[in-house]
Design a protein around this motif. Structure first.
Motif: not given
Length: 58
Positions: A40-58
């Motif tokens: 469960e913690s990994g799922r939350i961390g994965g969602l956070m990482s994905g959003k941060m990565r997406k935010k940095r690329s724009t």
């Protein structure tokens, strides 16, 4: 208002949003962050990482 209240940081708000998106917000509020499984913690961390990565690329 409580003297010890500190507003959540942007990172904490992001963490709660990710927990809500994963459908785990009720569980977090009930048992706390330490009560979550590694999966469960990994799922939350994965969602956070994905959003941060997406935010940095724009």
């Amino acid at each position: 208002m409580d003297k010890d209240f500190t507003p959540p940081t942007p990172q904490e708000r992001s963490k709660y949003r990710a927990a809500e998106a994963a459908g785990l917000l009720d569980r977090v509020l009930e048992v706390g962050w330490a009560g979550l499984s590694a999966k469960e913690s990994g799922r939350i961390g994965g969602l956070m990482s994905g959003k941060m990565r997406k935010k940095r690329s724009t």
